[in-house]
Structures are given as C-alpha cells and as structure tokens.
Design a protein around this motif. Structure first.
Motif, PDB file in Angstrom:
ATOM      1  N   LYS A 329       0.819  -1.220   0.000  1.00  0.00           N
ATOM      2  CA  LYS A 329       0.000   0.000   0.000  1.00  0.00           C
ATOM      3  C   LYS A 329       0.851   1.268   0.000  1.00  0.00           C
ATOM      4  O   LYS A 329       0.326   2.364  -0.227  1.00  0.00           O
ATOM      5  N   GLU A 333      -1.345   3.092  -6.482  1.00  0.00           N
ATOM      6  CA  GLU A 333      -2.025   2.019  -7.207  1.00  0.00           C
ATOM      7  C   GLU A 333      -1.674   1.995  -8.689  1.00  0.00           C
ATOM      8  O   GLU A 333      -1.536   0.921  -9.283  1.00  0.00           O
ATOM      9  N   LYS A 356      -6.392  -4.950   7.996  1.00  0.00           N
ATOM     10  CA  LYS A 356      -6.981  -4.452   6.750  1.00  0.00           C
ATOM     11  C   LYS A 356      -5.930  -4.399   5.643  1.00  0.00           C
ATOM     12  O   LYS A 356      -6.187  -4.792   4.504  1.00  0.00           O
ATOM     13  N   LEU A 360      -5.716  -6.532   2.014  1.00  0.00           N
ATOM     14  CA  LEU A 360      -5.491  -5.885   0.713  1.00  0.00           C
ATOM     15  C   LEU A 360      -4.242  -6.430   0.031  1.00  0.00           C
ATOM     16  O   LEU A 360      -4.228  -6.642  -1.182  1.00  0.00           O
ATOM     17  N   GLN A 363      -4.777  -9.741  -1.649  1.00  0.00           N
ATOM     18  CA  GLN A 363      -5.548  -9.657  -2.894  1.00  0.00           C
ATOM     19  C   GLN A 363      -4.693  -9.264  -4.092  1.00  0.00           C
ATOM     20  O   GLN A 363      -5.165  -9.314  -5.231  1.00  0.00           O
ATOM     21  N   ASN A 364      -3.438  -8.873  -3.844  1.00  0.00           N
ATOM     22  CA  ASN A 364      -2.535  -8.530  -4.949  1.00  0.00           C
ATOM     23  C   ASN A 364      -1.956  -9.769  -5.633  1.00  0.00           C
ATOM     24  O   ASN A 364      -1.277  -9.647  -6.652  1.00  0.00           O
TER      25      ASN A 364
END
Length: 506
Positions: A329, A333, A356, A360, A363-364
């Motif tokens: 993160k 993006e 959190k 995320l 999910q990459n």
C-alpha cells in the motif's frame, strides 16, 4: 499422485524457462521445502518492473542483494538506492556459514561465495563518485515540476532559459539560476520586459524561495559540473559481469526535495537517452529503490506523476524498476498495477489497520489451492517470501511460498578502509570528483551587470554635467537681468535720452 508430487510439478512447470533465468529459491508446501522445485525468474521479463515488500527484519534487503548479484553475473548492470547503508558488502565475498549451507541443501543448489564489481556513488558530501547535473540539463519544464511552480512562475523559468540560450549563458548550477532571477528583477528588468513582457517581482521572489529550499537540502552540491552520464550506469567489467552501482543515501532521509530532484532527473535522462529495445531477451539496466515508502511519502505531485509515466514507458528502453518497501500500500495504485514481479515477505497484523492492510496485500496475488494467502503472509520466516512473477509469455505464474537463496556476497557493510580502497581504485571517481566551475551565467551576468552599472554611472555623470551647465547659464542670465546698473543703462528711456542729447549738441 501425492500432494507433494503434484505441488512439485505445479511449481516446476509454472517456473520453467527456455531462455536465460535467475533462480530465486525453492518452493515450500506448508513448512516443508520441496528440494529442486526451483522458482526461476526469466531475464526476458525483468524489465516488467517489480515489488519486494515485507515488514522490517524479514529479509527484503537480502532478497534485493540476491537479485542484484545474479543479474550482475548474467552481465546486467544494476543501480541500487542504498538508504540504510547496508549494500556495500556486495564488493566482498560472503564468509559463509553452516546455516547458509543447510539452506542451500534444502533448496537443491550449491552455495558459492563471490564478490561483485561495485561502484559507490553519492549525492552529497559522503565518500563516493559524485553525481551531478546542470540546471540546463533539467530544462524549464522539469525544473518547474521539481519546484512545484504555478503556471505563471513556470513561464518565468521558461523565459530565463530562453534568455540564456539567446545570449549564450550556460545555466550550470543554482548560483547561475539565482543570479538570473536577480538580473531579471533588477538590472535587466527593462531589457526582459521589452523582449518577453512584464515579469512580476512577487513571482521571482517565490521562485527564489523554492530554490533556497533545494539548497538547504544539499542541492547546491548536486547541481553543477561535471555532469554524470547515465551510460556509466551500464558498464560491464572484464569478466563480463554487470557493474553494480550503489548510491549511498544514508543522509538523504530528511532531504526529500533533493531525492525527488535526483529521481526525476535520472529517470528523465535514462528515458531520453536510452534507445528503444522493444521485447529484448534481457534488460539493459535494473534500478532498485530501497525503502521506497520514503520516496512516495515525501514525493511531490510532480515526482509521483513522473514515476507513473516512466514506469509505463521505460520498459521499452530495456530498463526495469524495482521498489523495495514495507507494505504494497506504500506504492501508488497506478504504479503497483504495472509491476510484473511481486516478492512478498512476512507482514505483521497487530492492529485493525494492519489486518486491513494484510487483506489488501493478499488480494494482490493470484489465488492458490495450496495456500491461504492471508495466513501464509503472517507465518513466513526470515528469508522466506510468497512470489509471483511473469513467465516468458508474460503470464502471471502460480503463487508460491519460497525459501530464498542466500547472498553470495557479504551481508554487511564495508569497513572504512575497504570503502576507501574501492573508491581510490574507481575510474569514475577520477572522472567525476574534480569540481569544475567554468564561466557560466553567474560570471557573464556579473560582467554584464558591471557594464550596465558603468554605463548608467556614465549617463548619470553626463546628465549631472549638463544639469550643472544649465544651472550656470541660468545663473548668469539671471544675474545680468537683475543688475540695476545694467538695467538702467540698457533701458529704452536712458538710450532715448542719451541719443536726444547727442542730437541737440550736433
């Protein structure tokens, strides 16, 4: 077929390479390392960029070191941004260790201690080959982006560059640029206004304040000559190994403006000067940006925009960009979406925010029947990572938990004597470390300002002489006009009287 055998086939088929490749390590099923289930990275896709992420102390920097070593062995030059100062050990062989031998036995590849050709670079007063660039090389557009100028202020910068081009005044360092700001605000204001239009003093003052910010962060050292040529980042040594250029940035963390300036200039020059490669079999240069979160946290909008553009376009120049940071993160993006290789070390999930971020991050990566990605990311040991790359056809490979190979070079910094010897033997140090201060805009403007002041002084003296002369003439005229005797003698009545007397006598 057993699950272990199926996994072995899954990995060896997914990471098979027909062309040149780098072996990163071996696949793991749970806690078990599957010997000879090798995770290979094709050189053909190394210009598709990548990410190395993970919490502090999980082995990111050593993974970077492994990739740099293996690319050097394959004849690919590498540039490393060394923020923590622990990458100079690439210049010395690993002392070895029983745990390293044990790790490589599990992986199924032999361990060999080696040193690599290293060039130490610096942006500041630290020891190393000095990286410099001239103001002219930045150009008005890039310089305006770095300074985050308004449209009006950017127009003034463009005028400065145009004026210097028209009058053969090289803009080499910041004192040249500051002198130009002074000139167009004061002595040269009339000339500039006549040629290019009126310039606001408030705008030039704002630009000057931005320049001072850069100077306070060490920009005075960076701007100047001799300019570093990016071709010197693509050298190959006598043994056919790519030179690893280590840029020391240990004193740069509190100087985001200087780092942004350097990054913009480097990426722009690489993109402008490197020829188009298309889909070649190997990259021409690979750049690793360690602690990339520091770059993006402090980056200006101009830097972010430039990096996003470069990431999208520079692949065709045969250049790969790899970001090393703590969490995916940390990367914007638009940049993250362009990265072909992802190596994820362990993440921590101590807080709700961490959990959190973990979700995320998971999910990459591609889904896998062999892993619960979220669970794996919190259970990875030091020197382990989940990996997904692009195969030779550009298709993402299966997600695999990987036991990474150990660096062949020293996993520590060089001593002061070793570093001094390395720099002393550097051919680039001899080329770039001599400070050059040739005649440029600063000196030429000083001469021009001196001429203007001399001419102005002469004009003022001439005006003063003319004024004095007029005063003198005026005084004489006034004196004559006001003298009563002269006034009587020259009066009409007196003259008529005199001529009347003369007439009677005659």
């Amino acid at each position: 077929m057993s699950k272990t055998a199926a996994f072995f086939n899954h990995i060896t088929e997914g990471y098979a390479c027909k062309g040149e490749y780098i072996t990163l390590g071996a696949g793991m099923l749970g806690e078990e390392t599957i010997t000879d289930a090798l995770v290979n990275i094709p050189l053909k896709t190394m210009n598709r960029h990548g990410l190395i992420a993970g919490a502090t102390g999980t082995g990111k920097t050593k993974t970077l070191q492994v990739l740099a070593e293996n690319m050097s062995e394959k004849g690919i030059p590498v540039l490393l941004m060394d923020v923590k100062g622990d990458l100079s050990g690439l210049a010395q062989p690993s002392p070895g260790h029983p745990k390293i031998d044990e790790r490589h036995e599990k992986i199924g590849i032999p361990f060999a201690a080696k040193k690599f050709p290293v060039e130490v670079l610096t942006l500041s007063e630290q020891d190393g080959v000095r990286l410099r660039a001239t103001v002219t090389e930045f150009g008005p557009v890039l310089l305006s982006r770095i300074l985050e100028l308004s449209e009006t202020q950017s127009g003034i910068v463009a005028i400065i560059f145009k004026y210097c081009d028209d009058h053969q005044m090289p803009l080499l360092d910041l004192k040249d640029f500051k002198k130009m700001l002074q000139f167009i605000t004061n002595e040269g204001k009339e000339e500039i206004t006549a040629e290019y239009g009126r310039i606001s003093t408030a705008s030039t003052g704002a630009i000057l304040r931005k320049i001072i910010q850069i100077e306070q962060q060490g920009g005075g050292v960076f701007f100047g000559e001799k300019s570093f040529e990016v071709d010197d980042l693509t050298r190959i040594d006598e043994q056919g190994r790519g030179v690893i250029s280590v840029l020391r940035l240990t004193d740069i963390q509190d100087k985001p403006k200087l780092f942004s300036t350097f990054m913009l200039q480097l990426l722009a020059e690489v993109y402008d000067t490197f020829p188009e490669q298309g889909d070649s079999g190997r990259p021409e240069l690979v750049i690793f940006i360690d602690e990339a979160h520091l770059v993006f946290d402090e980056a200006s909008k101009a830097l972010l925009s430039q990096i996003e553009s470069i990431v999208k376009l520079i692949r065709s120049k045969g250049v790969g960009l790899y970001f090393v940071t703590q969490n995916p993160k940390d990367i914007p993006e638009d940049v993250l979406a362009q990265l072909g290789m992802k190596i994820q070390h362990a993440l921590r999930a101590f807080t709700a925010k961490d959990r959190k971020a973990l979700k995320l991050a998971a999910q990459n990566y591609p889904d896998s029947v062999y892993y619960d990605t979220e669970k794996v990311l919190t259970s990875l040991g030091i020197g382990e990572a989940v990996v997904s790359i692009l195969n030779e056809k550009g298709i993402p490979t299966p997600l695999v938990r990987t036991l990474l190979r150990a660096p062949m070079s020293r996993m520590d910094i060089l001593t002061k004597n070793e570093l001094a010897t390395l720099i002393e033997n550097s051919t680039l140090a001899k080329k770039y470390n001599e400070v050059v201060d040739r005649e440029s805009a600063y000196e030429l403007l000083n001469e021009k300002i001196a001429r203007i002041e001399k001419e102005k002084t002469a004009e003022e003296a001439e005006r003063e002489r003319a004024k004095t002369k007029r005063r003198s003439t005026t005084r004489r005229t006034t004196s004559t006009r006001m003298n009563p005797i002269v006034k009587v003698l020259t009066s009409a009545t007196f003259i008529r009287s005199v001529f009347g007397i003369l007439k009677k006598v005659i």
